[in-house]
Motif scaffolding. Structure first.
Motif, PDB file in Angstrom:
ATOM      1  N   ALA A  92       0.819  -1.217   0.000  1.00  0.00           N
ATOM      2  CA  ALA A  92       0.000   0.000   0.000  1.00  0.00           C
ATOM      3  C   ALA A  92       0.849   1.262   0.000  1.00  0.00           C
ATOM      4  CB  ALA A  92      -0.946  -0.001   1.203  1.00  0.00           C
TER       5      ALA A  92
ATOM      6  N   TYR B 155       0.774   4.091  -2.777  1.00  0.00           N
ATOM      7  CA  TYR B 155       0.401   5.444  -2.329  1.00  0.00           C
ATOM      8  C   TYR B 155       1.431   6.482  -2.784  1.00  0.00           C
ATOM      9  CZ  TYR B 155      -0.479   9.355   0.810  1.00  0.00           C
ATOM     10  OH  TYR B 155      -0.727  10.608   1.311  1.00  0.00           O
TER      11      TYR B 155
ATOM     12  N   ALA C  39       0.851   9.506  -5.164  1.00  0.00           N
ATOM     13  CA  ALA C  39       1.068  10.838  -4.597  1.00  0.00           C
ATOM     14  C   ALA C  39       2.004  11.656  -5.482  1.00  0.00           C
ATOM     15  CB  ALA C  39       1.651  10.718  -3.187  1.00  0.00           C
TER      16      ALA C  39
ATOM     17  N   ASP D 210      -5.375   8.978  -1.216  1.00  0.00           N
ATOM     18  CA  ASP D 210      -5.983   7.902  -0.431  1.00  0.00           C
ATOM     19  C   ASP D 210      -7.043   7.170  -1.260  1.00  0.00           C
ATOM     20  OD1 ASP D 210      -5.965   9.719   2.741  1.00  0.00           O
ATOM     21  OD2 ASP D 210      -4.469   8.435   1.772  1.00  0.00           O
TER      22      ASP D 210
ATOM     23  N   GLN E 237      -6.974   3.235  -2.572  1.00  0.00           N
ATOM     24  CA  GLN E 237      -8.046   2.283  -2.279  1.00  0.00           C
ATOM     25  C   GLN E 237      -8.625   1.698  -3.560  1.00  0.00           C
ATOM     26  OE1 GLN E 237      -7.623   1.446   0.918  1.00  0.00           O
ATOM     27  NE2 GLN E 237      -9.832   1.362   1.171  1.00  0.00           N
TER      28      GLN E 237
END
Lengths: 183, 234
Positions: A33, A37, A41, A51, A55
């Motif tokens: 994750a 991420y 980002a 976020d 997901q």
């Protein structure tokens, strides 16, 4: 909280997840994750959107687990392809340039705040320029330079030859150079 | 190629510069023609890093995990069903599969030509194929000593009798029929198609020439069976 699943190798977790074991897939989430991420980002910028996109990436991966074929290509390369597609869809929906809010890029503790700000600005420009590349160019640049995957893994994941991946990377860098002549 | 730089060469230099194993100056010294391009692209390549990008902290990680498990269990998300796997398999077309399909198609086409050539008459364009198949068959399938030579079932011309029929034994000579006696079976054999005239020994024909057998059959077709047994010529 460590569990027994944390010690399983990727291939066992993947097989178990393909059989419908959500906890095995959650162990894969724990493992990758952060990497997904940070990739998102870098390319997107806004914390809340990062976020959501992270997901989304894992939910899509869960739905597609039945189609995933275990090969020599690292599982994370497949996840990053899904993340890339999510980012491309995100930009198509937004169609505006994203700027990094101040809370995303933390000051790296350098003594010279001006240098830190300059670095941040340069990163911003580069990130925006990457988001304007063709999707295929974005994917190769991010897999090679952000995730530092080797050319063999990238070529297998994208279904292209090794030489073709290098040519795409070269073209992407030349495009970025055109976009950022002052860099 | 004069005037063109190799993308692989440029990319390899940039990889080394990013990894710190070579400097820009070293790469430029090794490749002076690419010096300018290397300088321009090195600034871009070395600037693309995740170094300053934040990590997912533990709280966010745990929250994301809980949300993921909740979505999986409550929304009914599940790995793809087998039906989609079939669709995926059908859409997956590796290059070798195309080549294999083409090879199989060529093999099937060749087999069809070979099959169609069997029974081809002498004036047919497929007749050379038929002959070639027979030659190959004879080379591949050696005759068993003492046994009647056979031809491959597919290569058997339609106008040839089964192999065993080529062995023609002479009629047993029990002497001429007595006056008033009904014609003997041996005599009646003279009327059988392909039967030899009395007096000739058994003729074990090796694999008959198609033309010869065809000629015999043609002759047999055209000769009318005699209503009465021919008298023995003895």
């Amino acid at each position: 909280m460590a569990t027994a699943l944390d010690t399983w190798p990727d291939v066992d977790l993947i097989e178990s997840a393909r059989g419908g074991n959500a906890l095995a897939f959650a162990a894969l989430y724990d493992r990758y994750a952060d990497r997904v991420y940070r990739h998102v980002a870098y390319r997107v910028g806004r914390t809340a959107d990062c976020d959501d996109l992270t997901q989304q990436t894992f939910l899509k991966a869960w739905q597609a687990m039945g189609r995933y074929r275990i090969t020599d290509v690292p599982f994370v390369a497949w996840l990053l392809t899904i993340a890339h597609n999510s980012v491309v869809s995100y930009f198509r929906a937004k169609r505006d340039e994203q700027s990094l809010p101040d809370d995303l890029l933390k000051v790296d503790g350098r003594a010279d705040p001006h240098a830190a700000a300059e670095l941040r600005e340069r990163q911003d420009e580069l990130r925006r320029a990457i988001s304007r590349l063709k999707p295929e160019h974005q994917q190769v640049v991010s897999m090679r330079y952000l995730e530092e995957l080797d050319y063999a893994d990238i070529s297998r994941q994208l279904g292209k030859r090794d030489g073709t991946v290098r040519v795409i990377l070269h073209r992407a860098l030349k495009e970025l150079r055109k976009e950022l002549p002052e860099l | 190629m004069i005037g063109r730089t190799s993308p692989g060469l440029i990319v390899a230099c940039l990889d080394d510069i990013r990894a710190g194993s070579r400097t820009l100056e070293q790469c430029q010294a090794e490749h002076p023609r690419e010096a300018d391009e290397l300088r321009q692209l090195a600034r871009i390549a070395t600037g693309i890093r995740l170094d300053d990008t934040p990590h997912l902290d533990e709280t966010a990680l745990a929250r994301g995990r809980a949300q993921l498990l909740a979505a999986i269990s409550s929304n009914g998300h599940r790995p793809t069903e087998a039906g989609d796997v079939l669709k995926e398999a059908l859409s997956y077309r590796p290059r070798w599969l195309t080549g294999l399909g083409a090879g199989l198609a060529a093999l099937a086409a060749g087999g069809a030509v070979v099959y169609a050539s069997q029974g081809a008459p002498t004036d047919s364009p497929l007749y050379p194929v038929r002959q070639a198949v027979q030659v190959v068959w004879q080379a591949v399938v050696p005759p068993v000593p003492g046994a009647t030579p056979t031809t491959p079932p597919a290569a058997m011309p339609q106008d040839v009798s089964p192999p065993h029929a080529t062995v023609v034994a002479p009629p047993r000579d029990r002497g001429p029929a007595e006056p008033g006696e009904p014609p003997r079976a041996a005599d009646a054999r003279h009327d059988e198609p392909g039967a030899l005239a009395p007096g000739r020994g058994p003729e074990l024909r090796a694999k008959p020439e198609p033309e010869t057998v065809a000629t015999i059959r043609a002759d047999v077709k055209h000769s009318a069976p005699s209503p009465t047994p021919r008298p023995s010529l003895r």
